[in-house]
Structure formats: structure tokens, C-alpha cells
Design a protein around this motif. Structure first.
Motif, PDB file in Angstrom:
ATOM      1  N   GLN A 108      67.105  55.574  56.942  1.00  0.00           N
ATOM      2  CA  GLN A 108      67.476  56.639  56.015  1.00  0.00           C
ATOM      3  C   GLN A 108      68.944  56.520  55.592  1.00  0.00           C
ATOM      4  N   LEU A 109      69.811  56.139  56.522  1.00  0.00           N
ATOM      5  CA  LEU A 109      71.228  55.965  56.177  1.00  0.00           C
ATOM      6  C   LEU A 109      71.417  54.770  55.243  1.00  0.00           C
ATOM      7  N   LEU A 110      70.651  53.716  55.447  1.00  0.00           N
ATOM      8  CA  LEU A 110      70.737  52.549  54.551  1.00  0.00           C
ATOM      9  C   LEU A 110      70.234  52.897  53.156  1.00  0.00           C
ATOM     10  N   ILE A 111      69.191  53.707  53.088  1.00  0.00           N
ATOM     11  CA  ILE A 111      68.685  54.144  51.779  1.00  0.00           C
ATOM     12  C   ILE A 111      69.715  55.036  51.091  1.00  0.00           C
ATOM     13  N   ALA A 112      70.342  55.930  51.858  1.00  0.00           N
ATOM     14  CA  ALA A 112      71.401  56.780  51.287  1.00  0.00           C
ATOM     15  C   ALA A 112      72.554  55.920  50.795  1.00  0.00           C
ATOM     16  N   GLY A 113      72.935  54.901  51.578  1.00  0.00           N
ATOM     17  CA  GLY A 113      73.999  53.988  51.157  1.00  0.00           C
ATOM     18  C   GLY A 113      73.651  53.254  49.880  1.00  0.00           C
ATOM     19  N   LEU A 165      68.113  45.809  42.979  1.00  0.00           N
ATOM     20  CA  LEU A 165      67.060  44.802  42.839  1.00  0.00           C
ATOM     21  C   LEU A 165      66.455  44.382  44.173  1.00  0.00           C
ATOM     22  N   ALA A 166      67.158  44.659  45.270  1.00  0.00           N
ATOM     23  CA  ALA A 166      66.672  44.258  46.592  1.00  0.00           C
ATOM     24  C   ALA A 166      65.507  45.138  47.036  1.00  0.00           C
ATOM     25  N   ARG A 167      64.518  44.528  47.676  1.00  0.00           N
ATOM     26  CA  ARG A 167      63.378  45.294  48.173  1.00  0.00           C
ATOM     27  C   ARG A 167      63.762  46.128  49.397  1.00  0.00           C
ATOM     28  N   LEU A 168      64.645  45.600  50.221  1.00  0.00           N
ATOM     29  CA  LEU A 168      65.096  46.322  51.411  1.00  0.00           C
ATOM     30  C   LEU A 168      66.269  47.232  51.057  1.00  0.00           C
ATOM     31  N   ALA A 169      66.484  48.245  51.885  1.00  0.00           N
ATOM     32  CA  ALA A 169      67.603  49.165  51.645  1.00  0.00           C
ATOM     33  C   ALA A 169      68.945  48.438  51.697  1.00  0.00           C
ATOM     34  N   LEU A 170      69.071  47.460  52.576  1.00  0.00           N
ATOM     35  CA  LEU A 170      70.259  46.608  52.638  1.00  0.00           C
ATOM     36  C   LEU A 170      69.754  45.185  52.840  1.00  0.00           C
ATOM     37  N   PRO A 171      69.938  44.314  51.862  1.00  0.00           N
ATOM     38  CA  PRO A 171      69.361  42.972  51.932  1.00  0.00           C
ATOM     39  C   PRO A 171      69.761  42.235  53.222  1.00  0.00           C
ATOM     40  N   LEU A 172      68.775  41.566  53.831  1.00  0.00           N
ATOM     41  CA  LEU A 172      69.040  40.818  55.062  1.00  0.00           C
ATOM     42  C   LEU A 172      69.881  39.580  54.790  1.00  0.00           C
ATOM     43  N   LYS A 173      69.501  38.840  53.744  1.00  0.00           N
ATOM     44  CA  LYS A 173      70.243  37.626  53.402  1.00  0.00           C
ATOM     45  C   LYS A 173      71.619  38.019  52.865  1.00  0.00           C
ATOM     46  N   LEU A 174      72.599  37.376  53.337  1.00  0.00           N
ATOM     47  CA  LEU A 174      73.986  37.594  52.900  1.00  0.00           C
ATOM     48  C   LEU A 174      74.488  39.018  53.177  1.00  0.00           C
ATOM     49  N   ARG A 175      73.924  39.676  54.177  1.00  0.00           N
ATOM     50  CA  ARG A 175      74.331  41.044  54.520  1.00  0.00           C
ATOM     51  C   ARG A 175      75.819  41.120  54.856  1.00  0.00           C
ATOM     52  N   CYS A 228      77.766  54.982  55.242  1.00  0.00           N
ATOM     53  CA  CYS A 228      76.325  55.088  55.507  1.00  0.00           C
ATOM     54  C   CYS A 228      75.726  53.736  55.877  1.00  0.00           C
ATOM     55  N   ASP A 229      76.151  52.675  55.188  1.00  0.00           N
ATOM     56  CA  ASP A 229      75.626  51.347  55.496  1.00  0.00           C
ATOM     57  C   ASP A 229      75.971  50.918  56.910  1.00  0.00           C
ATOM     58  N   VAL A 230      77.207  51.113  57.302  1.00  0.00           N
ATOM     59  CA  VAL A 230      77.623  50.717  58.655  1.00  0.00           C
ATOM     60  C   VAL A 230      76.918  51.556  59.708  1.00  0.00           C
ATOM     61  N   LEU A 231      76.885  52.859  59.502  1.00  0.00           N
ATOM     62  CA  LEU A 231      76.203  53.727  60.469  1.00  0.00           C
ATOM     63  C   LEU A 231      74.702  53.421  60.509  1.00  0.00           C
ATOM     64  N   GLY A 232      74.121  53.131  59.368  1.00  0.00           N
ATOM     65  CA  GLY A 232      72.706  52.779  59.327  1.00  0.00           C
ATOM     66  C   GLY A 232      72.412  51.521  60.120  1.00  0.00           C
ATOM     67  N   LEU A 233      73.310  50.536  60.033  1.00  0.00           N
ATOM     68  CA  LEU A 233      73.118  49.310  60.799  1.00  0.00           C
ATOM     69  C   LEU A 233      73.350  49.544  62.291  1.00  0.00           C
TER      70      LEU A 233
END
Length: 154
Positions: free
Chosen positions: A35-40, A99-109, A24-29
Motif C-alpha cells: 500500500q505504501l508503494l502504491i501511494a508512492g 508504465l510499470a506493472r508493479l508499484a515499484l519496478p523490481l528491475k533497476l529499483r 512512502c517508497d522507502v517505508l514500503g520497501l
């Protein structure tokens, strides 16, 4: 036998959720779908919790095992150690995601994704090892299940 059955039940949630979370994370990116990042994110959190529960139920199942071979015992020790590594990798990743505010943190992604894919590879290896322990060495199976299958009459 309850311990082994519970371990088997719980670990399937961990495997399914953790492997699907990375997908889900890869497909979301790639598809730019929040929505895929939130599911991930949620699959990572619940999958890591299931992995911790699988470690606990696995230790309980190990304490309730009957007699088994030395080869099975050696594989069981490896399986246990790898289970701790899987949990030790995924639990901090799940905490990071929660703890991250974003579905997939930008820093150190990139580091997160590298750890998630390493964790997914470990989950696949751990699953194969557990399968070998049960179906090749018969650990956790009843004596009737380990008996040679009957050959059908012609």
C-alpha cells in the motif's frame, strides 16, 4: 499578482507530493507494505505533474514581475534553471512508475530510488532558493509587503 499566487499554490503540491513519495517508497520497501508503494507511485505521478505545472506558472509569474534587484534577478535565473532540472528528473520517473506493472519496478529499483532521492534533494534546494527570492529579495511581493514593518508604540 495572480500569477505569483498561482505559482505559490501549485508548487506546494509538487513539493509535498514529491517529498512524501520518496518517503512512502522507502517505508514500503522496509516494512514490506504494498500500500505504501502504491501511494508512492501515485504521489510521484501527481507530484511530477504538479512540478510541470509549477514550472509553467513560474514562467508566467516571472513575466509579470515588477522591478527588482540584480541579485534577485540572478537568483531568479538559477531558480528557473533548477525548476527545469527538477521537472526533467521527475517527469521521466513518473512515466516509468505509471508504465510499470508493479508499484515499484523490481528491475533497476536502486537506480530509481537514487534518482528519486536526488530529485527530493533538488526539490528541497529549489524550495529554499524560492523562499530566499521572495522573503529576502522581495520578488513578487507588493511594495507594501516589502516596506519596513511598523514598530509598535510602547
Amino acid at each position: 499578482m495572480l500569477a505569483g499566487e498561482l505559482h505559490s499554490f501549485v508548487l506546494h503540491f509538487a513539493v509535498g507530493l514529491l517529498l512524501t513519495s520518496s518517503l512512502c517508497d522507502v517505508l514500503g520497501l522496509l516494512l514490506r507494505r504494498e500500500q505504501l508503494l502504491i501511494a508512492g507511485k501515485w504521489m510521484t505521478i501527481f507530484g511530477a505533474l504538479a512540478a510541470a505545472a509549477a514550472v509553467g506558472t513560474g514562467l508566467w509569474a516571472k513575466n509579470n514581475l515588477g522591478a527588482h534587484s540584480a541579485a534577485g534577478e540572478a537568483l531568479l535565473h538559477l531558480h528557473q534553471a533548477l525548476g527545469f532540472v527538477v521537472a526533467a528528473l521527475w517527469l521521466p520517473l513518473a512515466l516509468w512508475r505509471s508504465l510499470a506493472r508493479l508499484a515499484l519496478p523490481l528491475k533497476l529499483r536502486t537506480i530509481y530510488l537514487a534518482c528519486a532521492f536526488a530529485g527530493a534533494a533538488l526539490v528541497i534546494s529549489e524550495t529554499g532558493l524560492g523562499t530566499s527570492i521572495v522573503y529576502e529579495h522581495g520578488l513578487g511581493l507588493s511594495p507594501a509587503a516589502r516596506a519596513e514593518p511598523m514598530v509598535p508604540a510602547h
